[in-house]
Design an enzyme around this catalytic site. Structure first.
Site, PDB file in Angstrom:
ATOM      1  N   ASP A 171       0.719  -1.239   0.020  1.00 36.00           N
ATOM      2  CA  ASP A 171       0.161   0.045   0.062  1.00 36.00           C
ATOM      3  C   ASP A 171       0.782   1.267  -0.088  1.00 36.00           C
ATOM      4  OD1 ASP A 171       0.637  -0.858   2.562  1.00 36.00           O
ATOM      5  OD2 ASP A 171      -0.557   0.442   3.528  1.00 36.00           O
ATOM      6  N   HIS A 219       8.042  -1.105  12.689  1.00 35.11           N
ATOM      7  CA  HIS A 219       6.718  -1.777  12.015  1.00 35.11           C
ATOM      8  C   HIS A 219       6.972  -3.303  11.830  1.00 35.11           C
ATOM      9  CE1 HIS A 219       3.015  -1.667   9.935  1.00 35.11           C
ATOM     10  NE2 HIS A 219       3.695  -1.697   8.683  1.00 35.11           N
ATOM     11  N   HIS A 247      -3.079   8.059   6.680  1.00 34.91           N
ATOM     12  CA  HIS A 247      -2.984   6.672   6.826  1.00 34.91           C
ATOM     13  C   HIS A 247      -4.282   6.126   7.675  1.00 34.91           C
ATOM     14  CE1 HIS A 247      -1.350   2.599   7.180  1.00 34.91           C
ATOM     15  NE2 HIS A 247      -0.769   2.767   6.117  1.00 34.91           N
TER      16      HIS A 247
END
Length: 295
Positions: free
Chosen positions: A53, A127, A256
């Site tokens: 994405d 992440h 986001h």
């Protein structure tokens, strides 16, 4: 995921004649084509990480940029795997590229790009795969020139004024040396832009984005989904606001968002963030945000 009224993450930063793209999710070129900017001459692309994405819009951008006369290289920066992604995309799609593409994988923290009067720094995030944030920070600007002071020091209006403004020492009509600090005010700060997405909340982020004029920061979830945010290594909008507050940023735009929130639901994210940091706004597709000098 992309929604009919909301594309994936991407930010285009314009500074003077330079254009910089931060991430390029699916559909980025659609928004770019609707903007009245010479976006086909983007100088550099900065990728936070190689989740789909954030990068699936890049092949289309690379191919569209071949439709204009271009000799300057396009620089692409990102963590490990970005070079493999760009290279494999070019080969599989048999791209026609008529300009140099320079891909550099970075290990944060590091200054990855420098231009005239500014630099871009990457810093580590946390992440589910290697991810980095970015800041673009300008050098301090010279102070304001004081014409009256120059005249009082017997410096006539003309080329010598220009030299003093460039930081050079000059000779007055009586032969004495005049230094720039005698006719220039205090230095004025440049601007700072920061981009943070796809990460757990980290205390270290506030120090990296300190004094940002504009902080673009993910605020994917509301407080009620804090456990899910932690599990997926994302942030709530309140955590993003904490970073903005602790970093003394002047403004923050959330980005986001989870697809569970439609455009009306996004107000919840904004309101929760504003309880910590009132200068929170919601970013929207093709929103244009000016970043003025403070002084």
């Amino acid at each position: 995921m992309p929604l009919p009224y909301r594309h994936l993450t991407s930010v285009l930063l314009r500074r003077d004649g330079d254009l910089f793209l931060f991430d390029g999710g699916e559909g980025t070129q659609v928004s770019l084509r609707r903007l009245n900017l010479k976006w086909k001459k983007i100088n550099a692309i900065f990728v936070s990480h190689t989740h789909a994405d954030h990068v699936t819009g890049l092949p289309g951008i690379l191919m569209l940029s071949s439709q204009v006369d271009r000799t300057e290289p396009l620089y692409i920066y990102g963590p490990p795997k970005i070079a493999e992604y760009i290279d494999s995309s070019r080969k599989v799609l048999d791209m026609y590229i008529n300009y140099p593409i320079v891909v550099q994988e970075i290990k944060a923290p590091a200054v990855c790009y420098e231009g005239d009067g500014f630099r871009v720094r990457a810093f580590p995030l946390d992440h589910t795969k290697t991810c980095v944030g970015y800041t673009l920070e300008e050098d301090d600007r010279p102070g304001e020139f004081n014409p009256e002071a120059a005249k009082n020091l017997n410096i006539p209006c003309g080329p010598l004024w220009g030299k003093l403004q460039k930081g050079e020492t000059v000779a007055a009509q009586d032969g004495s040396e005049i230094t720039p600090d005698q006719v220039m005010g205090e230095k004025r700060s440049g601007r700072k832009f920061s981009f943070v997405t796809d990460t757990l909340y980290l205390d270290s982020i506030a120090a990296e984005v300190k004094n940002s004029d504009l902080l673009i920061c993910e605020g994917m979830f509301a407080d009620e989904e804090a456990d899910q945010a932690k599990e997926k290594k994302h942030m709530t909008s309140r955590q993003a606001a904490t970073i903005a507050r602790d970093s003394n940023s002047k403004r923050m735009a959330l980005i986001h968002y989870s697809p569970r929130y439609n455009d009306k639901d996004l107000d919840v994210l904004q309101k929760q963030a504003q309880t910590v940091y009132p200068e929170t706004m919601l970013s929207r597709d093709r929103m244009h945000i000016e970043i003025p000098y403070v002084d």
